[in-house]
Design a protein around this motif. Structure first.
Motif, PDB file in Angstrom:
ATOM      1  N   LEU A 247       0.850  -1.201   0.000  1.00  0.00           N
ATOM      2  CA  LEU A 247       0.000   0.000   0.000  1.00  0.00           C
ATOM      3  C   LEU A 247       0.883   1.248   0.000  1.00  0.00           C
ATOM      4  O   LEU A 247       1.854   1.325   0.756  1.00  0.00           O
ATOM      5  CB  LEU A 247      -0.904   0.018   1.245  1.00  0.00           C
ATOM      6  CG  LEU A 247      -1.977   1.103   1.259  1.00  0.00           C
ATOM      7  CD1 LEU A 247      -3.046   0.865   0.189  1.00  0.00           C
ATOM      8  CD2 LEU A 247      -2.661   1.200   2.631  1.00  0.00           C
ATOM      9  N   GLU A 259      -3.292  10.062  -8.818  1.00  0.00           N
ATOM     10  CA  GLU A 259      -3.606   9.221  -9.992  1.00  0.00           C
ATOM     11  C   GLU A 259      -2.478   9.247 -11.011  1.00  0.00           C
ATOM     12  O   GLU A 259      -2.078   8.201 -11.535  1.00  0.00           O
ATOM     13  CB  GLU A 259      -4.908   9.703 -10.648  1.00  0.00           C
ATOM     14  CG  GLU A 259      -6.142   9.337  -9.839  1.00  0.00           C
ATOM     15  CD  GLU A 259      -7.420   9.978 -10.367  1.00  0.00           C
ATOM     16  OE1 GLU A 259      -8.502   9.529  -9.954  1.00  0.00           O
ATOM     17  OE2 GLU A 259      -7.352  10.948 -11.160  1.00  0.00           O
ATOM     18  N   GLU A 270      -5.823   0.938  -6.685  1.00  0.00           N
ATOM     19  CA  GLU A 270      -6.175   0.218  -5.432  1.00  0.00           C
ATOM     20  C   GLU A 270      -4.983   0.146  -4.492  1.00  0.00           C
ATOM     21  O   GLU A 270      -5.140  -0.093  -3.298  1.00  0.00           O
ATOM     22  CB  GLU A 270      -6.615  -1.231  -5.707  1.00  0.00           C
ATOM     23  CG  GLU A 270      -7.845  -1.402  -6.565  1.00  0.00           C
ATOM     24  CD  GLU A 270      -7.539  -1.305  -8.056  1.00  0.00           C
ATOM     25  OE1 GLU A 270      -6.904  -2.226  -8.586  1.00  0.00           O
ATOM     26  OE2 GLU A 270      -7.908  -0.290  -8.684  1.00  0.00           O
ATOM     27  N   LYS A 271      -3.774   0.357  -5.033  1.00  0.00           N
ATOM     28  CA  LYS A 271      -2.579   0.308  -4.163  1.00  0.00           C
ATOM     29  C   LYS A 271      -2.306   1.637  -3.484  1.00  0.00           C
ATOM     30  O   LYS A 271      -1.331   1.774  -2.741  1.00  0.00           O
ATOM     31  CB  LYS A 271      -1.364  -0.114  -4.994  1.00  0.00           C
ATOM     32  CG  LYS A 271      -1.409  -1.582  -5.369  1.00  0.00           C
ATOM     33  CD  LYS A 271      -0.165  -2.284  -4.894  1.00  0.00           C
ATOM     34  CE  LYS A 271      -0.277  -3.783  -5.108  1.00  0.00           C
ATOM     35  NZ  LYS A 271       0.943  -4.464  -4.737  1.00  0.00           N
ATOM     36  N   LEU A 299      -6.925  -2.113   6.116  1.00  0.00           N
ATOM     37  CA  LEU A 299      -6.109  -2.234   4.910  1.00  0.00           C
ATOM     38  C   LEU A 299      -4.664  -2.608   5.224  1.00  0.00           C
ATOM     39  O   LEU A 299      -3.884  -2.883   4.313  1.00  0.00           O
ATOM     40  CB  LEU A 299      -6.125  -0.912   4.127  1.00  0.00           C
ATOM     41  CG  LEU A 299      -7.497  -0.464   3.614  1.00  0.00           C
ATOM     42  CD1 LEU A 299      -7.420   0.920   2.999  1.00  0.00           C
ATOM     43  CD2 LEU A 299      -8.006  -1.459   2.583  1.00  0.00           C
TER      44      LEU A 299
END
Ligand code: UT7
Length: 324
Positions: A247, A259, A270-271, A299
């Motif tokens: 993450l 982004e 998603e990471k 998470l």
């Protein structure tokens, strides 16, 4: 090995939505969401100031770590909105916590401040000079935001996040911290008034010098390039590969910056952890608030490789790898 043994965050209750801002400046909810990803941000009220936010976040981190105020050896606070220029906000935090044994000082590295504080705390703990260090990022950015300037006022919010650093074999190990700066670009993101160059005066107030000013587009590009390069360097330095990162917790300044960075790295969104929609940019509070929320959302799992990365005024930037 220096580890994060406790985490805590605090956000004021009052919410300032994009719809509220529509009534204050010539903007729209649609523009703000499209260009920044922000839907709302938190704002202090009832006389609450930076050291109050910091103290609340610190108490939560101390409870999480099972540490009392008397056990704190050092308090490092990072903020661009100190209670006063001096004495340090850390001394007020020390007073409010009753941490009478702790040394206390502030650092100023804007949005990268929490990573800078973590690096200093980690070094003191790893050297054995300190056992228990409290690091805290806290900001009342609403106090230096120009609510007549639509280009900046939609971005910022208030909040605080804190961590306890101690040696530990079982908690979240700080594998590395990496710091960088580029003073050549010092003026692209600045609050020009209130220091030695432009002390408070009628003129400094009339020229709105006591508010955040920036060259948005330049900062935007520099952020993406420097964050991307730092992530790649950090991964290499630690003998890891990009795919080893479970993450990325980036500083939350603009969803499009996050982004674009992920795209450049070839990693899926998603990471990356994102909570900018709720809080906007809270400068040095952004990373610890995000760590706390990522944890609460389940998470972060034991053994995960977590990359923290931040970029901001100075310019300064930094990263850290944590083995959760
Ligand atoms: O943590 C590090 C600190 N982070 C930052 O400093 C943020 C970095 N920069 C950014 O996030 C982006 O540059 C902004 C969000 C500040 C601006 O986004 P942009 O896509 O670079 O927009 P822009 O400044 O190029 O402005 C595009 C248009 C302009 O109108 P014209 O000239 O095309 O007619 C602006 O006047 O959008 C206009 N505009 C707005 N419109 C509605 C600027 N702010 C607003 C607004 N609402 N709030």
């Amino acid at each position: 090995m220096a580890s994060i043994t406790g985490i805590g965050s605090y956000l004021p209750n009052k919410i300032l939505t994009n719809y509220d801002l529509e009534k204050m400046v010539d903007t729209t909810d649609e523009w703000i969401i499209q260009r920044t990803g922000i839907r709302e941000r938190r704002i202090v009220e009832n006389g609450m100031i930076t050291s109050d936010l910091a103290t609340e976040a610190s108490l939560r981190a101390m409870e999480d770590a099972g540490v009392t105020a008397e056990e704190l050896d050092m308090i490092i606070s990072s903020t661009i909105t100190p209670d006063h220029i001096f004495p340090s906000t850390s001394c007020y935090i020390q007073q409010k916590l009753g941490a009478t044994r702790a040394s206390a000082f502030d650092i100023l590295a804007a949005c990268a401040g929490f990573i800078y504080a973590m690096s200093i705390g980690q070094s003191f703990v790893n050297s054995g000079a300190m056992k228990t260090v409290l690091i805290v990022g806290a900001e009342c950015l609403s106090k230096i935001t120009d609510y007549t300037d639509r280009a900046t006022c939609v971005l910022f919010g208030d909040g605080a996040g804190a961590a306890i650093i101690q040696k530990s074999r079982t908690k979240h190990e700080i594998l590395s911290t990496n710091l960088a700066a580029d003073g050549i670009q010092a003026d692209v993101l600045i609050m020009p008034g209130g220091g030695a160059k432009n002390p408070a005066s009628l003129e400094s107030v009339q020229q709105r010098m006591h508010y955040i000013q920036f060259k948005g587009k330049e900062v935007f590009k520099l952020a993406i390039n420097n964050i991307t390069n730092m992530i790649l360097e950090t991964v290499e330095k630690n003998g890891l590969r990009l795919k080893d990162i479970d993450l990325i917790i980036p500083h939350q300044s603009n969803l499009r910056i996050i982004e674009a960075t992920m795209e450049k790295l070839g990693l899926p969104m998603e990471k990356a952890f994102v909570n900018i929609d709720k809080y906007g940019n809270t400068s040095s509070a952004s990373i610890p608030i995000a760590i706390d929320e990522a944890r609460k959302e389940g998470l972060l799992h034991k053994g995960n490789i977590v990359m923290l990365v931040a970029f901001g005024g100075g310019l300064t930037w930094g990263s850290s790898i944590i083995r959760w």
